[in-house]
Design an enzyme around this catalytic site. Structure first.
Site, mmCIF file in Angstrom:
data_model
loop_
_atom_site.group_PDB
_atom_site.id
_atom_site.type_symbol
_atom_site.label_atom_id
_atom_site.label_comp_id
_atom_site.label_asym_id
_atom_site.label_seq_id
_atom_site.Cartn_x
_atom_site.Cartn_y
_atom_site.Cartn_z
ATOM 1 N N HIS A 61 -5.098 -9.325 1.653
ATOM 2 C CA HIS A 61 -5.258 -7.778 1.471
ATOM 3 C C HIS A 61 -5.825 -7.422 0.440
ATOM 4 C CE1 HIS A 61 -1.286 -8.855 -0.256
ATOM 5 N NE2 HIS A 61 -1.297 -7.849 -1.222
ATOM 6 N N HIS A 102 -6.035 -4.174 -2.110
ATOM 7 C CA HIS A 102 -5.392 -2.633 -2.473
ATOM 8 C C HIS A 102 -6.601 -1.676 -2.679
ATOM 9 C CE1 HIS A 102 -1.370 -3.860 -3.580
ATOM 10 N NE2 HIS A 102 -1.850 -5.319 -3.632
HETATM 11 P P1 AMP Z 1 0.637 -8.129 -3.716
HETATM 12 O O1 AMP Z 1 1.004 -9.353 -2.596
HETATM 13 O O2 AMP Z 1 1.002 -8.643 -4.797
HETATM 14 O O3 AMP Z 1 -0.632 -7.763 -3.526
HETATM 15 O O4 AMP Z 1 1.661 -7.035 -3.293
HETATM 16 C C1 AMP Z 1 2.031 -6.829 -1.835
HETATM 17 C C2 AMP Z 1 1.872 -5.423 -1.740
HETATM 18 O O5 AMP Z 1 2.473 -4.922 -0.467
HETATM 19 C C3 AMP Z 1 2.943 -4.482 -2.323
HETATM 20 O O6 AMP Z 1 2.225 -3.558 -3.078
HETATM 21 C C4 AMP Z 1 4.028 -3.942 -1.685
HETATM 22 O O7 AMP Z 1 4.482 -2.564 -1.637
HETATM 23 C C5 AMP Z 1 3.334 -3.968 -0.203
HETATM 24 N N1 AMP Z 1 4.031 -4.034 0.921
HETATM 25 C C6 AMP Z 1 5.029 -5.082 1.162
HETATM 26 N N2 AMP Z 1 5.613 -4.788 2.440
HETATM 27 C C7 AMP Z 1 5.275 -3.730 2.863
HETATM 28 C C8 AMP Z 1 5.246 -3.032 4.213
HETATM 29 N N3 AMP Z 1 6.011 -3.445 4.947
HETATM 30 N N4 AMP Z 1 4.646 -1.754 4.282
HETATM 31 C C9 AMP Z 1 3.506 -1.536 3.370
HETATM 32 N N5 AMP Z 1 3.280 -2.169 2.244
HETATM 33 C C10 AMP Z 1 3.963 -3.178 1.930
#
Ligand code: AMP
Length: 130
Positions: free
Chosen positions: A93, A95
């Protein structure tokens, strides 16, 4: 086993959807660094961003570019910052975070606590500019 993000794409887990096409899905991060913090994911389940194919990365970046333009219009900022971490969720993903300063990209910052109505309003606002 499907990742939490694949379950979101499948509609098995709710999300605040911002945009979607055949290959990609964009939705609000539930722990946002700023209002408008959005995640862009490929529908194909791949853990590590750099394991995506060249074509997928190129197409994902073009999709993210459109979403970033919508975020910038909905939430005026200096620039929309982009980051790839992936330490928490094993589904590639990007950001996208509207930045008023460099500090807004610090993932160690305290995250915003928003209500469901606020999230819905943010997603709708961005979507209207796409
Ligand atoms: P990272 O894998 O370190 O890039 O972080 C994962 C991101 O996904 C974090 O910022 C979480 O807040 C976000 N996240 C995790 N689960 C969900 C969800 N169900 N809906 C939206 N965002 C999510």
């Amino acid at each position: 086993m499907a990742t939490i993000f694949s379950k979101i794409v499948a509609g098995e887990i709710p999300s605040y959807k911002v945009a979607e096409d055949e290959q990609f899905y964009a939705f609000l991060d539930i722990n946002p660094l700023a209002k408008g913090h959005t995640l862009v994911i490929p529908k194909r389940e791949v853990d590590y961003f750099f394991d995506l194919t060249d074509e997928e990365i190129a197409a994902m970046q073009v999709f993210a570019k459109k979403v970033a333009a919508g975020i910038k219009k909905a939430f005026p900022c200096i620039k929309v910052g982009q980051a790839v971490l992936g330490l928490e969720v094993p589904h590639a993903h990007i950001h996208l975070v509207p930045m008023q300063s460099e500090r807004d990209m610090l993932f160690t910052n305290q995250k915003l606590k928003l209500t469901q109505e606020e999230f819905e309003d943010i997603a709708k606002r961005i979507n209207e500019f796409l």
